[in-house]
Design a protein around this motif. Structure first.
Motif, mmCIF file in Angstrom:
data_model
loop_
_atom_site.group_PDB
_atom_site.id
_atom_site.type_symbol
_atom_site.label_atom_id
_atom_site.label_comp_id
_atom_site.label_asym_id
_atom_site.label_seq_id
_atom_site.Cartn_x
_atom_site.Cartn_y
_atom_site.Cartn_z
ATOM 1 N N ILE A 116 0.844 -1.191 0.000
ATOM 2 C CA ILE A 116 0.000 0.000 0.000
ATOM 3 C C ILE A 116 0.878 1.240 0.000
ATOM 4 N N GLY A 117 0.301 2.343 -0.395
ATOM 5 C CA GLY A 117 1.037 3.595 -0.440
ATOM 6 C C GLY A 117 1.370 4.123 0.947
ATOM 7 N N GLN A 118 2.429 4.933 1.004
ATOM 8 C CA GLN A 118 2.892 5.484 2.269
ATOM 9 C C GLN A 118 1.832 6.360 2.921
ATOM 10 N N SER A 119 1.137 7.155 2.145
ATOM 11 C CA SER A 119 0.102 8.042 2.676
ATOM 12 C C SER A 119 -1.044 7.248 3.304
ATOM 13 N N ASN A 120 -1.479 6.219 2.604
ATOM 14 C CA ASN A 120 -2.562 5.364 3.100
ATOM 15 C C ASN A 120 -2.145 4.677 4.402
ATOM 16 N N LEU A 121 -0.929 4.127 4.425
ATOM 17 C CA LEU A 121 -0.434 3.458 5.620
ATOM 18 C C LEU A 121 -0.317 4.440 6.780
ATOM 19 N N SER A 122 0.176 5.632 6.516
ATOM 20 C CA SER A 122 0.323 6.640 7.567
ATOM 21 C C SER A 122 -1.011 6.966 8.223
ATOM 22 N N GLN A 123 -2.058 7.040 7.433
ATOM 23 C CA GLN A 123 -3.393 7.317 7.986
ATOM 24 C C GLN A 123 -3.836 6.191 8.918
ATOM 25 N N HIS A 124 -3.612 4.944 8.509
ATOM 26 C CA HIS A 124 -4.006 3.808 9.339
ATOM 27 C C HIS A 124 -3.173 3.749 10.622
ATOM 28 N N LEU A 125 -1.864 4.003 10.509
ATOM 29 C CA LEU A 125 -1.012 3.980 11.697
ATOM 30 C C LEU A 125 -1.381 5.093 12.668
ATOM 31 N N LYS A 126 -1.755 6.246 12.149
ATOM 32 C CA LYS A 126 -2.171 7.360 13.006
ATOM 33 C C LYS A 126 -3.406 6.980 13.820
ATOM 34 N N ILE A 127 -4.347 6.328 13.197
ATOM 35 C CA ILE A 127 -5.558 5.895 13.912
ATOM 36 C C ILE A 127 -5.196 4.917 15.020
ATOM 37 N N LEU A 128 -4.292 3.982 14.728
ATOM 38 C CA LEU A 128 -3.865 3.011 15.737
ATOM 39 C C LEU A 128 -3.081 3.683 16.866
ATOM 40 N N LYS A 129 -2.253 4.673 16.525
ATOM 41 C CA LYS A 129 -1.498 5.395 17.551
ATOM 42 C C LYS A 129 -2.419 6.274 18.395
ATOM 43 N N ASP A 130 -3.375 6.935 17.758
ATOM 44 C CA ASP A 130 -4.322 7.784 18.488
ATOM 45 C C ASP A 130 -5.160 6.967 19.475
ATOM 46 N N ALA A 131 -5.417 5.709 19.131
ATOM 47 C CA ALA A 131 -6.185 4.819 20.014
ATOM 48 C C ALA A 131 -5.276 4.181 21.074
ATOM 49 N N LYS A 132 -3.993 4.547 21.043
ATOM 50 C CA LYS A 132 -3.002 4.027 22.004
ATOM 51 C C LYS A 132 -2.768 2.519 21.851
ATOM 52 N N ILE A 133 -2.958 2.016 20.632
ATOM 53 C CA ILE A 133 -2.711 0.604 20.345
ATOM 54 C C ILE A 133 -1.257 0.411 19.946
ATOM 55 N N LEU A 134 -0.681 1.400 19.256
ATOM 56 C CA LEU A 134 0.706 1.344 18.807
ATOM 57 C C LEU A 134 1.505 2.507 19.368
ATOM 58 N N ASN A 135 2.802 2.306 19.430
ATOM 59 C CA ASN A 135 3.761 3.365 19.721
ATOM 60 C C ASN A 135 4.747 3.400 18.574
ATOM 61 N N SER A 136 5.436 4.522 18.443
ATOM 62 C CA SER A 136 6.477 4.587 17.420
ATOM 63 C C SER A 136 7.685 5.321 17.976
ATOM 64 N N LYS A 137 8.826 5.011 17.389
ATOM 65 C CA LYS A 137 10.072 5.692 17.726
ATOM 66 C C LYS A 137 10.673 6.212 16.436
ATOM 67 N N LYS A 138 11.120 7.450 16.464
ATOM 68 C CA LYS A 138 11.792 7.978 15.285
ATOM 69 C C LYS A 138 13.243 7.538 15.332
ATOM 70 N N MET A 139 13.677 6.941 14.246
ATOM 71 C CA MET A 139 15.050 6.468 14.133
ATOM 72 C C MET A 139 15.749 7.281 13.049
ATOM 73 N N VAL A 140 17.051 7.128 12.954
ATOM 74 C CA VAL A 140 17.831 7.855 11.947
ATOM 75 C C VAL A 140 17.315 7.575 10.544
ATOM 76 N N VAL A 141 16.900 6.335 10.288
ATOM 77 C CA VAL A 141 16.464 5.950 8.943
ATOM 78 C C VAL A 141 14.954 6.048 8.737
ATOM 79 N N GLY A 142 14.199 6.399 9.753
ATOM 80 C CA GLY A 142 12.745 6.495 9.607
ATOM 81 C C GLY A 142 12.048 6.211 10.925
ATOM 82 N N PHE A 143 10.857 5.659 10.859
ATOM 83 C CA PHE A 143 10.092 5.346 12.043
ATOM 84 C C PHE A 143 10.025 3.847 12.245
#
Length: 70
Positions: free
Chosen positions: A40-67
């Motif tokens: 899937i496209g990066q934009s589409n995936l970002s929207q889905h990940l945001k929903i999961l993060k907003d619901a506190k289901i996922l966490n993310s860490k920013k790394m040198v090469v990305g997230f």
């Protein structure tokens, strides 16, 4: 009750549920690997990940090469 509703709504989408299943098997994944797994496209995936993060289901860490999704 509001928190539970937000979690259930986030998990109601089949792709988001598949993302969670993938992360259960592979604990920490780069966003690019999740994108490749579902083709899937990066934009589409970002929207889905945001929903999961907003619901506190996922966490993310920013790394040198990305997230990294944890």
């Amino acid at each position: 009750m509001e928190k539970e509703i937000k979690i259930l709504k986030a998990l109601a989408h089949p792709l988001r549920l598949d993302i969670i299943k993938l992360l259960i098997i592979n604990e920490n994944l780069c966003v690019c690997k999740i994108q490749e797994a579902f083709n899937i496209g990066q934009s589409n995936l970002s929207q889905h990940l945001k929903i999961l993060k907003d619901a506190k289901i996922l966490n993310s860490k920013k790394m040198v090469v990305g997230f990294i999704i944890v």
